[in-house]
Design an enzyme around this catalytic site. Sequence first.
Site, mmCIF file in Angstrom:
data_model
loop_
_atom_site.group_PDB
_atom_site.id
_atom_site.type_symbol
_atom_site.label_atom_id
_atom_site.label_comp_id
_atom_site.label_asym_id
_atom_site.label_seq_id
_atom_site.Cartn_x
_atom_site.Cartn_y
_atom_site.Cartn_z
ATOM 1 N N HIS A 197 3.329 6.903 -6.746
ATOM 2 C CA HIS A 197 2.742 8.005 -7.415
ATOM 3 C C HIS A 197 3.598 9.445 -7.209
ATOM 4 C CE1 HIS A 197 -1.392 10.398 -6.679
ATOM 5 N NE2 HIS A 197 -0.772 10.643 -8.076
ATOM 6 N N HIS A 216 1.953 4.842 -2.723
ATOM 7 C CA HIS A 216 1.996 6.097 -2.506
ATOM 8 C C HIS A 216 3.150 6.558 -3.032
ATOM 9 C CE1 HIS A 216 -1.588 6.996 -0.205
ATOM 10 N NE2 HIS A 216 -1.201 6.394 0.598
ATOM 11 N N HIS A 248 0.850 -1.314 -0.146
ATOM 12 C CA HIS A 248 -0.044 -0.044 -0.095
ATOM 13 C C HIS A 248 1.110 1.347 -0.018
ATOM 14 C CE1 HIS A 248 -3.482 2.543 1.261
ATOM 15 N NE2 HIS A 248 -2.534 3.313 1.909
ATOM 16 N N GLU A 249 1.773 1.402 1.044
ATOM 17 C CA GLU A 249 2.593 2.706 1.071
ATOM 18 C C GLU A 249 3.426 2.887 -0.378
ATOM 19 O OE1 GLU A 249 1.984 4.774 3.115
ATOM 20 O OE2 GLU A 249 0.445 3.610 4.359
#
Length: 670
Positions: free
Chosen positions: A464, A461, A457-458
């Site tokens: 991104h 980020h 998940h991280e």
Amino acid sequence: MQNPLLTPSAMPYQWPAFDILTAEHYLEAAQLGAAEQHTEIQRIVDEADAPTFSNTFLALESSGQTLRRALMTYFSVLSAHGTEPIRAIQTEMSSIYSAQEDEIYLNQSLYSRLQSVDCSDLVGEDARLAEQILKEFKLSGAGLDEAQKTQLKQLNAELSELSSTFSNRVLENQNAHAVHFDSAEELDGLSAQAIESAAQAAKQAGRASGYLLPLVSPTQQPALESLTNSESRRKVFTASISRGLDENPTVELAAQMAKLRAQRAALLGFANHAETVLAQATAPSTAAVEQRLTELTKAATANADKEAAVLSKIAGLDVTAWDWKFYANQVLREQYAVDSESLRSYFELDRVLFDGVFATATKLYGITFTERFDLPTYHEQVRVFEVFDADGSPLAIFTGDYLARDTKKGGAWMTSLRDAASYLDERPIVTNTLNISAPAPGDPILLTLDETNTLFHEFGHALHGMFSNGKYASLSGTSVPRDFVEFPSQVNEMWVLDEQVLPNYAVHHETGEPLDQETISKVQAAGLWGQGFATTEYLAASVLDWAWHTISSDTVIDDPVEFEQQVLADAGFNTELIPPRYRTGYFQHIFANGYSAGYYSYIWSEVLDADTVQWFEENGGLMRENGNRFREELLSRGNTRDPLESYELFRGRTARVEPLLRRRGLVNAE
């Protein structure tokens, strides 16, 4: 020694000189940087030439680089390694930031000059920059009269101070509420490594003997899945849920902040704080958010009630809040043959990171990673990687700081030390920070399935941030509306159990045996089990956030705990059985970390996420051409255009909610 923050670092990617940086350096750089930006802003205002995009908007965008460098570095370190000297200057650093925001956005001369620029011929990122800057000024109070601006500055200053105090107290409470046990028997059910780690934690905390279980940020603690003794579980749960209520209270601070935010919203012409947040979000209205939360709550609590009945039958009595995770794990073991604790042996950190997270990114996007040991870090546990694009060109620096420690706030997050901004000739430095319990010396770092999911998940980020290729830092990477920012990270979770990904990293750390296909199938089948609980505890926290931030400026809340309980009861939650993921007293997302009236954004973004996962499945899954399309239309765009426009260009249509309902097991749940 000259302050290394006063000039751009000469190290690769402008990497900070962490080996020599001190609290004094951060404070001095922030103070001098604020003064420097003041001069730069005054130069814009005093410009003799007619206002143009270049001498107003671009000049503003490029101002304050010393202050920006100091604040980005300081707040990244504060969260991850908040030593006493670093924390001692937090209130002053926050005040400098808050005051500088006010000086810029409440500067009528600057605002008037920006407004006078003819933006009709601007296109692309230039038009987007002008649009976003003008919106930010308006929402920050630029249109207020002088008396109102003075009042707004006072509110902002008070909120900044309260937020710093709240954050410090939450960390203090998290450490103070670590649960001590006298005997190893009380920890029955935990692995030998976990028990040894608890013994080491007790010694490090200065205990003469016994075992210490540190707390993590959310209400439910990992140990609750495994501890066989109900009284031990109760002790851990009670310690977790009572944070902020006793000798170091935070609930009153939260209520004060909610009240001040409501007053600020009224001053700006909004009915409540939530309306000010939605002015820069993708959600169209407070009514739309409330409708989404209400409809999901009904289905989620119905599912949770069914799960509770299953657990009570297994337990032979009505299940309690502190017993829920233990018996839920028992269901996984008995009905799906999945044992959360035993699965740890297959998720060793480096294997998950290199053969899972990194390898997946390589297959999707062609990027590669080289660990660097020449760049100084703020803590010895931090790992640094240079990231190269598919053509071999340098792309970014990525850092991973994975282990829990008493100087680190709870939870997991991504931050940026530098942005991707071609206008500033700046390339990204992005960080991932987690709180994995440190093993005993010599033992491997083993993850739960949830922690493995968090790692992916991280890193979503991080992608991104690293892939952003815009001109301007303020539109770069994760600088998107709050209810869109979780979307790329949630999409990256899809690879955790993917059949092309999981076999590469899910390998027993001792025997080298891969996780067998039968267990993988059972883990996948177990995916819907527990969704009632997980969705309910998340939605309860979202509703709590929304309640605090939809109060009007004249609302009186005498008892914050009673307010919390009443709000959740009125919404249909049984908090005695399933408390919110975060209670008010330790809800850092909304009272310290910028997510006020925004915790709903996880489920809002998940609509896009689930619809995107369906697109990947329909188009062949883990393929470079799919990754390239996702990168080109979404990950690289940041806020350079409307994020929903980016989504529609990627997907070919607007998002549909049905994939989310199926994923969460909310279809036909009555």
